[in-house]
Design a protein around this motif. Structure first.
Motif, PDB file in Angstrom:
ATOM      1  N   ARG A  25      92.727  16.524  -4.563  1.00 48.72           N
ATOM      2  CA  ARG A  25      92.465  17.727  -3.810  1.00 48.72           C
ATOM      3  C   ARG A  25      92.935  17.545  -2.281  1.00 48.72           C
ATOM      4  O   ARG A  25      93.696  18.931  -2.007  1.00 48.72           O
ATOM      5  CB  ARG A  25      90.839  17.958  -3.769  1.00 48.72           C
ATOM      6  N   ALA A  26      92.834  16.619  -1.605  1.00 49.92           N
ATOM      7  CA  ALA A  26      93.554  16.606  -0.286  1.00 49.92           C
ATOM      8  C   ALA A  26      94.967  16.688  -0.519  1.00 49.92           C
ATOM      9  O   ALA A  26      95.516  17.544   0.457  1.00 49.92           O
ATOM     10  CB  ALA A  26      93.308  15.094   0.251  1.00 49.92           C
ATOM     11  N   TRP A  27      95.694  16.312  -1.349  1.00 51.17           N
ATOM     12  CA  TRP A  27      97.241  16.340  -1.438  1.00 51.17           C
ATOM     13  C   TRP A  27      97.572  17.696  -1.743  1.00 51.17           C
ATOM     14  O   TRP A  27      98.441  18.398  -1.099  1.00 51.17           O
ATOM     15  CB  TRP A  27      97.726  15.555  -2.676  1.00 51.17           C
ATOM     16  N   ASP A  33      85.418  24.184  -3.755  1.00 47.86           N
ATOM     17  CA  ASP A  33      85.282  25.517  -4.049  1.00 47.86           C
ATOM     18  C   ASP A  33      86.507  25.906  -5.079  1.00 47.86           C
ATOM     19  O   ASP A  33      86.159  26.445  -6.253  1.00 47.86           O
ATOM     20  CB  ASP A  33      85.009  26.643  -3.270  1.00 47.86           C
ATOM     21  N   GLN A  34      87.651  25.562  -4.617  1.00 48.01           N
ATOM     22  CA  GLN A  34      88.818  25.880  -5.337  1.00 48.01           C
ATOM     23  C   GLN A  34      88.921  25.398  -6.442  1.00 48.01           C
ATOM     24  O   GLN A  34      89.299  25.688  -7.758  1.00 48.01           O
ATOM     25  CB  GLN A  34      90.047  25.617  -4.658  1.00 48.01           C
ATOM     26  N   LEU A  35      88.525  23.911  -6.583  1.00 47.33           N
ATOM     27  CA  LEU A  35      88.797  23.091  -7.610  1.00 47.33           C
ATOM     28  C   LEU A  35      87.580  23.332  -8.758  1.00 47.33           C
ATOM     29  O   LEU A  35      87.876  23.527 -10.103  1.00 47.33           O
ATOM     30  CB  LEU A  35      88.422  21.628  -7.415  1.00 47.33           C
ATOM     31  N   VAL A  41      83.908  23.660 -13.051  1.00 42.21           N
ATOM     32  CA  VAL A  41      82.987  22.574 -13.039  1.00 42.21           C
ATOM     33  C   VAL A  41      82.043  23.159 -11.597  1.00 42.21           C
ATOM     34  O   VAL A  41      82.823  23.458 -10.712  1.00 42.21           O
ATOM     35  CB  VAL A  41      83.486  21.068 -12.890  1.00 42.21           C
ATOM     36  N   ALA A  42      80.654  22.846 -11.565  1.00 50.45           N
ATOM     37  CA  ALA A  42      80.109  23.372 -10.278  1.00 50.45           C
ATOM     38  C   ALA A  42      80.583  22.343  -9.320  1.00 50.45           C
ATOM     39  O   ALA A  42      80.800  21.349  -9.270  1.00 50.45           O
ATOM     40  CB  ALA A  42      78.507  22.952 -10.709  1.00 50.45           C
ATOM     41  N   ARG A  65      90.150  16.717 -14.359  1.00 54.43           N
ATOM     42  CA  ARG A  65      91.487  16.098 -14.425  1.00 54.43           C
ATOM     43  C   ARG A  65      92.759  17.337 -14.788  1.00 54.43           C
ATOM     44  O   ARG A  65      93.729  17.467 -14.218  1.00 54.43           O
ATOM     45  CB  ARG A  65      91.520  14.903 -15.511  1.00 54.43           C
ATOM     46  N   LEU A  66      92.279  17.808 -15.876  1.00 50.69           N
ATOM     47  CA  LEU A  66      93.357  18.886 -16.433  1.00 50.69           C
ATOM     48  C   LEU A  66      93.521  20.279 -15.252  1.00 50.69           C
ATOM     49  O   LEU A  66      94.635  20.461 -15.166  1.00 50.69           O
ATOM     50  CB  LEU A  66      92.602  19.763 -17.648  1.00 50.69           C
ATOM     51  N   ALA A  67      92.494  20.320 -14.571  1.00 47.99           N
ATOM     52  CA  ALA A  67      92.744  21.391 -13.624  1.00 47.99           C
ATOM     53  C   ALA A  67      93.771  20.822 -12.472  1.00 47.99           C
ATOM     54  O   ALA A  67      94.601  21.558 -11.897  1.00 47.99           O
ATOM     55  CB  ALA A  67      91.357  21.868 -12.699  1.00 47.99           C
TER      56      ALA A  67
END
Length: 91
Positions: A25-27, A33-35, A41-42, A65-67
């Motif tokens: 996510r950081a990368w 919220d975007q993920l 996934v909540a 993982r897929l996202a």
């Protein structure tokens, strides 16, 4: 030697760790919220996973993982041990 799971072997892919999800996510400069929107996934589940408060169901980890893989991340493993992430090479 570092090995990574190639897309053709996704069915037997190893589960990613909370550290890998947070680093990915950081990368990508992606918020929880975007993920959440990308993975369905909540946000609270993502937050609790990343902080180690709880371990989600395997299907939930797979959805995260897929996202992240769709967003261009590859998860790296050395045998069964998670060792990091990298940006996927564009073909």
């Amino acid at each position: 030697m570092i090995c990574w799971v190639c897309p053709a072997r996704r069915d037997d892919a190893r589960p990613v760790t909370r550290q890998q999800v947070k680093a990915a996510r950081a990368w990508l400069d992606m918020s929880q919220d975007q993920l959440s929107a990308e993975s369905l996934v909540a946000r609270r589940t993502i937050q609790d996973f990343e902080t180690g408060k709880r371990e989600p169901m395997p299907r939930t980890v797979k959805d995260l993982r897929l996202a992240l893989e769709r967003s261009g991340i590859e998860f790296l493993f050395n045998g069964d041990r998670a060792v990091g992430i990298r940006e996927r090479d564009s073909d």
